[in-house]
Motif scaffolding. Structure first.
Motif, PDB file in Angstrom:
ATOM      1  N   ASN A  88      83.126  17.895   2.626  1.00 13.00           N
ATOM      2  CA  ASN A  88      81.824  18.332   3.126  1.00 13.00           C
ATOM      3  C   ASN A  88      81.922  18.966   4.495  1.00 13.00           C
ATOM      4  OD1 ASN A  88      79.388  17.555   4.998  1.00 13.00           O
ATOM      5  ND2 ASN A  88      78.525  17.598   2.942  1.00 13.00           N
ATOM      6  N   TYR A  89      82.637  18.306   5.397  1.00 17.79           N
ATOM      7  CA  TYR A  89      82.601  18.719   6.796  1.00 17.79           C
ATOM      8  C   TYR A  89      83.507  19.896   7.096  1.00 17.79           C
ATOM      9  CZ  TYR A  89      82.329  18.250  11.859  1.00 17.79           C
ATOM     10  OH  TYR A  89      82.128  18.500  13.184  1.00 17.79           O
ATOM     11  N   TRP A  90      84.712  19.912   6.481  1.00 19.60           N
ATOM     12  CA  TRP A  90      85.686  20.954   6.791  1.00 19.60           C
ATOM     13  C   TRP A  90      85.985  21.898   5.626  1.00 19.60           C
ATOM     14  CZ3 TRP A  90      87.422  16.326   9.555  1.00 19.60           C
ATOM     15  CH2 TRP A  90      87.354  16.485  10.951  1.00 19.60           C
ATOM     16  N   GLY A  91      85.273  21.753   4.518  1.00 12.68           N
ATOM     17  CA  GLY A  91      85.582  22.560   3.343  1.00 12.68           C
ATOM     18  C   GLY A  91      85.593  24.055   3.617  1.00 12.68           C
ATOM     19  N   SER A  92      84.535  24.570   4.235  1.00 15.01           N
ATOM     20  CA  SER A  92      84.476  26.009   4.497  1.00 15.01           C
ATOM     21  C   SER A  92      85.509  26.423   5.541  1.00 15.01           C
ATOM     22  CB  SER A  92      83.071  26.412   4.958  1.00 15.01           C
ATOM     23  OG  SER A  92      82.708  25.722   6.142  1.00 15.01           O
ATOM     24  N   THR A  93      85.794  25.546   6.510  1.00 14.45           N
ATOM     25  CA  THR A  93      86.820  25.844   7.515  1.00 14.45           C
ATOM     26  C   THR A  93      88.192  25.963   6.859  1.00 14.45           C
ATOM     27  OG1 THR A  93      85.584  24.690   9.238  1.00 14.45           O
ATOM     28  CG2 THR A  93      87.932  25.012   9.624  1.00 14.45           C
ATOM     29  N   PHE A  94      88.498  25.025   5.970  1.00 13.61           N
ATOM     30  CA  PHE A  94      89.772  25.094   5.249  1.00 13.61           C
ATOM     31  C   PHE A  94      89.861  26.378   4.422  1.00 13.61           C
ATOM     32  CE2 PHE A  94      90.621  20.207   4.991  1.00 13.61           C
ATOM     33  CZ  PHE A  94      90.913  20.219   6.347  1.00 13.61           C
ATOM     34  N   ASN A  95      88.755  26.718   3.757  1.00  8.27           N
ATOM     35  CA  ASN A  95      88.737  27.882   2.874  1.00  8.27           C
ATOM     36  C   ASN A  95      88.908  29.186   3.647  1.00  8.27           C
ATOM     37  OD1 ASN A  95      87.904  28.790  -0.080  1.00  8.27           O
ATOM     38  ND2 ASN A  95      86.823  30.137   1.342  1.00  8.27           N
ATOM     39  N   ASP A  96      88.171  29.341   4.749  1.00  6.25           N
ATOM     40  CA  ASP A  96      88.097  30.635   5.438  1.00  6.25           C
ATOM     41  C   ASP A  96      89.125  30.815   6.546  1.00  6.25           C
ATOM     42  OD1 ASP A  96      85.894  31.005   3.817  1.00  6.25           O
ATOM     43  OD2 ASP A  96      84.451  30.421   5.365  1.00  6.25           O
ATOM     44  N   TYR A  97      89.608  29.691   7.110  1.00 11.80           N
ATOM     45  CA  TYR A  97      90.355  29.805   8.360  1.00 11.80           C
ATOM     46  C   TYR A  97      91.711  29.110   8.330  1.00 11.80           C
ATOM     47  CZ  TYR A  97      91.173  29.344  13.471  1.00 11.80           C
ATOM     48  OH  TYR A  97      91.705  29.379  14.737  1.00 11.80           O
ATOM     49  N   VAL A  98      91.821  28.031   7.550  1.00 18.94           N
ATOM     50  CA  VAL A  98      93.017  27.195   7.633  1.00 18.94           C
ATOM     51  C   VAL A  98      93.959  27.382   6.440  1.00 18.94           C
ATOM     52  CG1 VAL A  98      93.871  24.828   7.851  1.00 18.94           C
ATOM     53  CG2 VAL A  98      91.729  25.479   8.967  1.00 18.94           C
ATOM     54  N   LEU A  99      93.431  27.250   5.212  1.00 17.61           N
ATOM     55  CA  LEU A  99      94.291  27.193   4.027  1.00 17.61           C
ATOM     56  C   LEU A  99      94.140  28.359   3.072  1.00 17.61           C
ATOM     57  CD1 LEU A  99      93.735  23.420   3.119  1.00 17.61           C
ATOM     58  CD2 LEU A  99      95.775  24.398   4.189  1.00 17.61           C
ATOM     59  N   GLY A 100      92.950  28.922   2.955  1.00 14.21           N
ATOM     60  CA  GLY A 100      92.676  29.896   1.912  1.00 14.21           C
ATOM     61  C   GLY A 100      92.088  29.226   0.689  1.00 14.21           C
ATOM     62  N   THR A 101      91.496  30.032  -0.189  1.00 18.76           N
ATOM     63  CA  THR A 101      90.698  29.493  -1.289  1.00 18.76           C
ATOM     64  C   THR A 101      91.493  28.617  -2.253  1.00 18.76           C
ATOM     65  OG1 THR A 101      89.199  31.385  -1.171  1.00 18.76           O
ATOM     66  CG2 THR A 101      89.194  30.120  -3.214  1.00 18.76           C
ATOM     67  N   ASP A 102      92.662  29.073  -2.686  1.00 19.39           N
ATOM     68  CA  ASP A 102      93.401  28.326  -3.722  1.00 19.39           C
ATOM     69  C   ASP A 102      93.697  26.903  -3.284  1.00 19.39           C
ATOM     70  OD1 ASP A 102      93.353  30.532  -5.332  1.00 19.39           O
ATOM     71  OD2 ASP A 102      95.405  31.165  -4.897  1.00 19.39           O
ATOM     72  N   ARG A 103      94.195  26.737  -2.074  1.00 22.96           N
ATOM     73  CA  ARG A 103      94.531  25.384  -1.596  1.00 22.96           C
ATOM     74  C   ARG A 103      93.291  24.606  -1.197  1.00 22.96           C
ATOM     75  NH1 ARG A 103      99.371  26.564   2.606  1.00 22.96           N
ATOM     76  NH2 ARG A 103      97.943  28.253   3.126  1.00 22.96           N
ATOM     77  N   ALA A 104      92.312  25.293  -0.610  1.00 25.08           N
ATOM     78  CA  ALA A 104      91.091  24.600  -0.177  1.00 25.08           C
ATOM     79  C   ALA A 104      90.323  24.022  -1.353  1.00 25.08           C
ATOM     80  CB  ALA A 104      90.197  25.557   0.614  1.00 25.08           C
ATOM     81  N   GLN A 105      90.397  24.686  -2.506  1.00 27.86           N
ATOM     82  CA  GLN A 105      89.703  24.186  -3.693  1.00 27.86           C
ATOM     83  C   GLN A 105      90.304  22.882  -4.214  1.00 27.86           C
ATOM     84  OE1 GLN A 105      86.885  25.367  -5.247  1.00 27.86           O
ATOM     85  NE2 GLN A 105      86.723  26.698  -3.459  1.00 27.86           N
ATOM     86  N   ARG A 106      91.509  22.545  -3.755  1.00 32.13           N
ATOM     87  CA  ARG A 106      92.183  21.351  -4.269  1.00 32.13           C
ATOM     88  C   ARG A 106      92.269  20.222  -3.250  1.00 32.13           C
ATOM     89  NH1 ARG A 106      94.706  20.561  -8.405  1.00 32.13           N
ATOM     90  NH2 ARG A 106      96.186  19.201  -7.336  1.00 32.13           N
ATOM     91  N   ILE A 107      91.633  20.352  -2.088  1.00 37.85           N
ATOM     92  CA  ILE A 107      91.750  19.267  -1.112  1.00 37.85           C
ATOM     93  C   ILE A 107      91.099  17.998  -1.662  1.00 37.85           C
ATOM     94  CG2 ILE A 107      91.880  20.824   0.866  1.00 37.85           C
ATOM     95  CD1 ILE A 107      88.944  20.138   1.474  1.00 37.85           C
ATOM     96  N   ASP A 108      91.706  16.873  -1.364  1.00 29.85           N
ATOM     97  CA  ASP A 108      91.194  15.569  -1.803  1.00 29.85           C
ATOM     98  C   ASP A 108      90.845  15.586  -3.291  1.00 29.85           C
ATOM     99  OD1 ASP A 108      91.110  14.236   0.878  1.00 29.85           O
ATOM    100  OD2 ASP A 108      89.771  15.897   1.309  1.00 29.85           O
ATOM    101  N   PRO A 109      91.834  15.701  -4.173  1.00 31.30           N
ATOM    102  CA  PRO A 109      91.598  15.970  -5.599  1.00 31.30           C
ATOM    103  C   PRO A 109      91.192  14.727  -6.393  1.00 31.30           C
ATOM    104  CG  PRO A 109      93.946  15.792  -5.209  1.00 31.30           C
ATOM    105  CD  PRO A 109      93.277  15.652  -3.859  1.00 31.30           C
ATOM    106  N   VAL A 110      90.027  14.198  -6.107  1.00 33.62           N
ATOM    107  CA  VAL A 110      89.595  12.935  -6.707  1.00 33.62           C
ATOM    108  C   VAL A 110      89.439  13.054  -8.223  1.00 33.62           C
ATOM    109  CG1 VAL A 110      87.732  11.236  -6.759  1.00 33.62           C
ATOM    110  CG2 VAL A 110      88.498  12.172  -4.577  1.00 33.62           C
ATOM    111  N   ASN A 111      88.923  14.181  -8.696  1.00 31.03           N
ATOM    112  CA  ASN A 111      88.739  14.331 -10.140  1.00 31.03           C
ATOM    113  C   ASN A 111      90.071  14.272 -10.877  1.00 31.03           C
ATOM    114  OD1 ASN A 111      86.982  14.999 -12.494  1.00 31.03           O
ATOM    115  ND2 ASN A 111      88.254  16.840 -12.537  1.00 31.03           N
TER     116      ASN A 111
END
Length: 395
Positions: free
Chosen positions: A364-387
């Motif tokens: 919730n808090y860092w999702g968009s930051t990871f996506n846009d600035y830190v990791l990129g979409t592919d990796r950001a979509q998999r952070i904390d893979p609870v499912n």
């Protein structure tokens, strides 16, 4: 790599007067929940309660608790009852008070809660709940967003808040702040580049080019499992049950010090290494640190945010498990955070019988930051893979 190791559960005065750590921002709403749970507690007196031998004997027989909200969480939902009956160390009834008294009789020990809540011993799923409550009540809050101090959203705003608080600080006392968003900066005081500047100089704060983040003490001393004060776990140290030891394989993803298998995005800060920072230069160093504690009977917990650190951690676990087939089968060892992952890493962790602990508030808090600035979409979509963890049977 620096020679410092991070030792959890306590903090030491590194800067003499100023200490800043996190992480209420990891879990939005945790502070409000924690404050609600703990608002009427007085933390000035934390001495353990004493129980007489007569009380112990009574508890070992049968006891009825009533007179306050009794939370059972039956059916995985909020399910309060008016009475709880305990026989020995087993709950034998939860329901209406008149039914509890019918089944136990008048001679049973009665405990009137006087409006206080009785609840299960919840498992803390990496929310930093108690720490957040204590921090919100007693420390200088630097975490955004703040409606009362919107300027805190920037580094200059955080510096200003620290400078204002210093004006009211008694000589020799500490100013303790927490919660500044480390995605805007770094993870340790040394990375901030302030070196050994005297903390008594107000110019210290204005000299910072990046925010600070402390979550644990920094020490050159590494305890050995055969040290005289280390016992075979579990054992009590004061009121704490000692059964596990934690290792840090890397830093934080939003602070660009998590160790990755492929580079951070090109827009990373100039001081950040492309792959982040492993705390152990080789897997062998990590497994050599872990194995003696495994042999001693401790549960192992390894902080690994990046997939590079997770690769090291999984390899270290695999090696030491194979070398110690007679280890305690009832201990489930862990990976903490498990933030940036690859699908095969989940299967390997499952095959090794490991537990993983995600800090789900990061999504919730860092999702968009990871996506846009830190990791990129592919990796950001998999952070904390609870499912994926649930599908594989971790949960």
């Amino acid at each position: 790599m620096r020679s410092h190791r991070y030792l959890g559960l306590f903090a030491i005065p590194v800067l003499q007067q100023i200490l800043v750590f996190s992480c209420s921002s990891c879990v939005p709403g945790a502070g409000h929940l924690a404050n609600w749970l703990l608002h009427d507690l007085d933390f000035r007196d934390v001495s353990p309660a004493s129980v007489s031998s007569q009380q112990v004997m009574a508890i070992e027989d049968t006891t009825v608790f009533y007179g306050g909200p009794i939370l059972t969480m039956a059916g995985d939902q909020y399910s309060p009852v008016s009475a709880l009956v305990v026989k020995g160390d087993t709950i034998i009834f939860a329901g209406e008070l008149n039914e509890a008294r019918k089944m136990t009789g008048s001679a049973t020990r009665q405990v009137f809660l006087n409006g206080r809540s009785l609840m299960p011993g919840f498992i803390e799923p990496h929310l930093h709940l108690i720490l957040t409550a204590l921090a919100d009540n007693y420390l200088l809050k630097l975490s955004p967003p703040q409606t009362t101090n919107p300027g805190i959203e920037t580094l200059d705003g955080a510096k200003s808040a620290l400078q204002d608080a210093l004006k009211n600080l008694t000589d020799g006392k500490w100013l303790v702040g927490y919660g500044y968003d480390p995605s805007r900066g770094c993870t340790t005081v040394f990375d901030a580049g302030i070196g050994t500047i005297s903390a008594g100089d107000p110019g210290l704060i204005s000299s910072l080019s990046m925010p600070l983040r402390f979550h644990s003490a920094i020490s050159n001393y590494i305890a050995k499992p055969n040290a005289s004060f280390i016992k075979t776990p579990p054992y009590m140290l004061g009121q704490a049950n000692i059964s596990a030891i934690k290792f840090w394989a890397d830093g934080s993803t939003r602070g660009f010090t998590a160790f990755l298998n492929s580079d951070y995005l090109p827009g990373r800060p100039s001081w950040a290494n492309p792959l982040g920072n492993p705390n152990y230069n080789t897997t062998i160093l990590l497994q050599e640190a872990m194995e003696p504690w495994l042999k001693r009977g401790f549960q192992l917990m390894v902080h690994a945010n990046g997939d590079g650190a997770t690769s090291q951690t999984l390899a270290a676990y695999d090696t030491i498990f194979k070398a110690n087939p007679d280890r305690n089968p009832n201990i489930r060892h862990r990976i903490e955070h498990f933030t940036v992952t690859e699908e095969e890493q989940l299967q390997t962790a499952r095959n090794l019988g490991l537990a993983v602990s995600n800090t789900i508030g990061h999504v919730n808090y860092w999702g968009s930051t990871f996506n846009d600035y830190v990791l990129g979409t592919d990796r950001a979509q998999r952070i904390d893979p609870v499912n994926s963890e649930e599908t594989l049977g971790f949960i």
